[in-house]
Design a protein around this motif. Structure first.
Motif, PDB file in Angstrom:
ATOM      1  N   TYR A 255      -6.903   0.451  -3.760  1.00 54.56           N
ATOM      2  CA  TYR A 255      -7.401   1.381  -4.758  1.00 54.56           C
ATOM      3  C   TYR A 255      -7.523   0.629  -6.082  1.00 54.56           C
ATOM      4  O   TYR A 255      -6.520   0.259  -6.693  1.00 54.56           O
ATOM      5  CB  TYR A 255      -6.453   2.566  -4.939  1.00 54.56           C
TER       6      TYR A 255
ATOM      7  N   ARG B 226      -0.205  10.379  -5.887  1.00 52.24           N
ATOM      8  CA  ARG B 226      -0.191   8.988  -6.344  1.00 52.24           C
ATOM      9  C   ARG B 226       0.346   8.886  -7.761  1.00 52.24           C
ATOM     10  O   ARG B 226       1.122   8.005  -8.082  1.00 52.24           O
ATOM     11  CB  ARG B 226      -1.605   8.418  -6.310  1.00 52.24           C
ATOM     12  N   ARG B 227      -0.072   9.798  -8.610  1.00 52.48           N
ATOM     13  CA  ARG B 227       0.384   9.784 -10.002  1.00 52.48           C
ATOM     14  C   ARG B 227       1.902   9.959 -10.063  1.00 52.48           C
ATOM     15  O   ARG B 227       2.578   9.277 -10.813  1.00 52.48           O
ATOM     16  CB  ARG B 227      -0.341  10.884 -10.787  1.00 52.48           C
TER      17      ARG B 227
ATOM     18  N   THR C 236       0.717   3.997  -1.636  1.00 50.52           N
ATOM     19  CA  THR C 236       0.093   5.310  -1.786  1.00 50.52           C
ATOM     20  C   THR C 236      -1.024   5.552  -0.786  1.00 50.52           C
ATOM     21  O   THR C 236      -1.784   6.493  -0.934  1.00 50.52           O
ATOM     22  CB  THR C 236      -0.437   5.482  -3.220  1.00 50.52           C
TER      23      THR C 236
ATOM     24  N   ILE D 270      -1.927   9.123   0.566  1.00 52.02           N
ATOM     25  CA  ILE D 270      -1.371  10.074  -0.402  1.00 52.02           C
ATOM     26  C   ILE D 270      -2.514  10.517  -1.318  1.00 52.02           C
ATOM     27  O   ILE D 270      -3.310   9.693  -1.747  1.00 52.02           O
ATOM     28  CB  ILE D 270      -0.253   9.397  -1.249  1.00 52.02           C
TER      29      ILE D 270
ATOM     30  N   GLU E  23       0.818  -1.211   0.000  1.00 52.83           N
ATOM     31  CA  GLU E  23       0.000   0.000   0.000  1.00 52.83           C
ATOM     32  C   GLU E  23       0.855   1.266   0.000  1.00 52.83           C
ATOM     33  O   GLU E  23       0.783   2.083   0.919  1.00 52.83           O
ATOM     34  CB  GLU E  23      -0.985  -0.024   1.185  1.00 52.83           C
TER      35      GLU E  23
ATOM     36  N   VAL F 189      -4.523  12.041  -4.698  1.00 54.35           N
ATOM     37  CA  VAL F 189      -4.531  11.488  -6.058  1.00 54.35           C
ATOM     38  C   VAL F 189      -3.366  12.021  -6.900  1.00 54.35           C
ATOM     39  O   VAL F 189      -2.706  11.279  -7.613  1.00 54.35           O
ATOM     40  CB  VAL F 189      -5.883  11.799  -6.746  1.00 54.35           C
TER      41      VAL F 189
ATOM     42  N   THR G 276      -2.728  -3.053  -2.834  1.00 44.69           N
ATOM     43  CA  THR G 276      -3.528  -1.829  -2.860  1.00 44.69           C
ATOM     44  C   THR G 276      -4.977  -2.178  -2.611  1.00 44.69           C
ATOM     45  O   THR G 276      -5.398  -3.311  -2.824  1.00 44.69           O
ATOM     46  CB  THR G 276      -3.378  -1.093  -4.216  1.00 44.69           C
TER      47      THR G 276
ATOM     48  N   PHE H  55       4.050   9.145  -7.735  1.00 46.70           N
ATOM     49  CA  PHE H  55       4.629   7.889  -7.252  1.00 46.70           C
ATOM     50  C   PHE H  55       4.794   6.914  -8.405  1.00 46.70           C
ATOM     51  O   PHE H  55       5.838   6.303  -8.590  1.00 46.70           O
ATOM     52  CB  PHE H  55       3.691   7.240  -6.223  1.00 46.70           C
ATOM     53  N   TRP H  56       3.714   6.807  -9.181  1.00 48.68           N
ATOM     54  CA  TRP H  56       3.720   5.795 -10.230  1.00 48.68           C
ATOM     55  C   TRP H  56       4.626   6.179 -11.387  1.00 48.68           C
ATOM     56  O   TRP H  56       5.235   5.309 -12.021  1.00 48.68           O
ATOM     57  CB  TRP H  56       2.298   5.489 -10.689  1.00 48.68           C
TER      58      TRP H  56
ATOM     59  N   GLU I 116      -5.938   2.055  -9.194  1.00 53.53           N
ATOM     60  CA  GLU I 116      -4.487   1.959  -9.195  1.00 53.53           C
ATOM     61  C   GLU I 116      -4.049   0.616  -9.783  1.00 53.53           C
ATOM     62  O   GLU I 116      -3.130   0.536 -10.599  1.00 53.53           O
ATOM     63  CB  GLU I 116      -3.987   2.094  -7.750  1.00 53.53           C
TER      64      GLU I 116
END
Lengths: 242, 314
Positions: free
Chosen positions: B193, B170-171, B162, B165, B160, B167, B191, B173-174, B196
């Protein structure tokens, strides 16, 4: 060596935690200065009180220094740092080395401060005598360094401070740190002689040629080290293999 | 098909089980992940995601079963610097700056990434010289994340990552994970989410009550739930009767409206109209992944009357 960078930052974080550092240094120093200056002309069994009590306070301070690794280990466990470290290539041995290294650095600092205070109160030892007393102290501390690791895995962050204080005080009392020995002969004395802190106090006497560190002293230190290490391994395994 | 054959080359979990008292947290899981895959472990809270990942990382000892990472036991792969991980909880050590902390972590691995590069990539550069105990929750999370990525390891396990965190964060992070994991790295992340998992994973493993209930690409997971939902206004209809219609896997009611999750919406619609001619305002939707998630994890619950909470963007 990859672990030198790691150890460097471990030492850095130890010395930046000045509150922790100060507390472990101040107590034996203040106690020494107040008690020894009031009794600076007294002698105990033909040894100047200033010398005897310098060794006693160095014993107390250095014991507390190395045992206090328990607080760091307990805190690292409670914050989840220990688990995080276990998924890096860092070995448990290196992590413990950092704890012992920091404990010994605090111990050396204690010896220097108490030594300076002793010198200020008129203690005069030759270079050989200084080397002997410091050397014997550092060897005698080994079981206490192991005890710190053991307690760190046995206790939690809240209980470790209280337990450490109690255990160090008990060892100090039994070892004769506070200026008297519970027994000087008989079966009780045999028990006292089997306690490692007794030999820490003897280090100073040995250095100035009063009594000494016979084979018995080395055996006591070695046996305590081995027993505590075995216990520490058991407790560590119970703690991590869930 | 994403469900690969057993291979020594990636991550292999065999008949892995772990119980806490009477609760079977992980119940005889078989999972093999090829090198280079990005796999989402998706499931509601208490599905066993963290227990499974902790066992894969050698932090929790399984009751039975085995784990190999690149053909090795976890401890050996970790010692070789082949694993980077971010656990669900955990704080940083204090009295070091963010930069010093990452330098220390990087020094433990054989081929770490540049500290400055990681600081930039994770957005930690602006507080690089701040002490780790003076960070906000979101900043701490970024540093923990940077510490996992800086390892530059073949396997990245993120539990987990994110959580907590926003939205936008999160982007970022990815984007960072994609950059670091570009060259054949294996990424496993837990996750809850759904979007995600849908957006970033090659493969989704759906976990419920310690078991794998679905395993495939996002498209396959949606197809398994057949991907249709029927909504209609139908006052006073019996839910049990609706749920037993052909093609319907589950029915629920909100006021006068009923929602039917369908394995076959064609059959369900025909049956609905013939048995309940009074149904009106009928809509048929292609299910999002959250409906798929719902359809696959429902029925795994003790109490069928209790609604399943499903998070995720609609």
């Amino acid at each position: 060596m990859t672990s030198t960078i790691y150890l460097r930052y471990e030492v850095l974080r130890n010395f930046r935690n000045w509150r922790f550092l100060l507390l472990s240094l101040v107590f034996p120093l203040v106690l020494y200065l107040s008690v020894a200056s009031a009794n600076r002309h007294a002698t105990i069994n033909g040894i100047a009180f200033t010398v005897y009590f310098m060794a006693a306070m160095a014993t107390l301070g250095t014991m507390a220094s190395v045992v206090s690794s328990a607080a760091v280990i307990a805190a690292d466990r409670s914050t989840g740092w220990t688990r995080q470290m276990r998924i890096t290539p860092l070995t448990v041995g290196t992590y413990f080395s950092a704890r012992v290294l920091n404990g010994y650095l605090r111990a050396v600092l204690t010896i220097v401060l108490v030594g300076l205070a002793g010198t200020a109160l008129g203690v005069r030892l030759s270079a050989t005598e200084w080397v002997t007393v410091v050397g014997l102290l550092l060897v005698g501390l080994i079981p206490f360094a192991v005890l710190g690791i053991l307690l760190g895995h046995l206790l939690n962050a809240d209980s470790s401070a209280v337990a450490m204080g109690g255990i160090v005080t008990l060892f100090a009392l039994l070892g004769g740190v506070y200026g008297f020995q519970i027994a000087k002969s008989g079966p009780m004395f045999q028990v006292i002689k089997a306690i490692p802190s007794y030999w820490l106090v003897q280090a100073a006497k040995a250095a100035i040629g009063h009594g000494g560190w016979p084979a018995e002293g080395w055996i006591v230190i070695a046996v305590w080290t081995v027993l505590l290490a075995a216990l520490a391994v058991l407790v560590y395994q119970r703690d991590t293999h869930r | 098909m994403a469900t690969g054959k057993a291979s020594n080359d990636g991550v292999v979990l065999s008949r892995l089980s772990k119980a806490y008292g009477r609760l079977r947290a992980v119940d005889s899981i078989d999972l093999s992940i090829r090198r280079g895959q990005t796999v989402a472990i998706l499931g509601p809270n208490g599905a066993g995601k963290t227990t499974m990942l902790d066992m894969a990382l050698g932090l929790t000892r399984p009751d039975s079963g085995s784990i190999t990472l690149f053909g090795m036991p976890p401890a050996r792969a970790i010692a070789a610097g082949q694993v980077g991980g971010m656990l669900q909880t955990g704080s940083l050590i204090e009295y070091l700056s963010v930069r010093e902390f990452l330098t220390m972590i990087a020094s433990l691995y054989p081929r770490p990434l540049q500290v400055d590069h990681m600081l930039q990539l994770t957005g930690a550069a602006e507080f690089a010289d701040r002490r780790t105990n003076k960070l906000s929750g979101g900043q701490t999370q970024r540093v923990r994340f940077a510490a996992a990525l800086i390892a530059n390891s073949d396997l990245l396990v993120l539990d987990e990552p994110t959580a907590a965190i926003d939205v936008g964060g999160r982007r970022e992070f990815w984007t960072a994970i994609r950059e670091v994991a570009a060259e054949g790295k294996t990424v496993i992340f837990a996750t809850h989410y759904l979007e995600e998992a849908d957006a970033y994973a090659d493969r989704i493993v759906l976990l419920a009550r310690g078991k794998i209930v679905a395993d495939g690409s996002a498209t396959e997971i949606k197809a398994m739930a057949s991907g249709r939902t029927i909504r209609a206004t139908l006052p006073g209809a019996d839910l049990a009767q609706l749920a037993s219609l052909p093609g319907v896997t589950n029915a629920e009611r909100r006021g006068e409206a009923v929602t039917l999750n369908c394995a076959s919406s064609d059959n369900a619609l025909r049956a609905l109209l013939s048995r309940f001619p009074e149904a009106r305002d009928i809509e048929v939707h292609g299910a999002g992944i959250e409906e798929a998630f719902f359809a696959l994890t429902v029925g795994e619950r003790d109490d069928p009357n209790q609604p399943t909470q499903v998070q995720g963007a609609r």
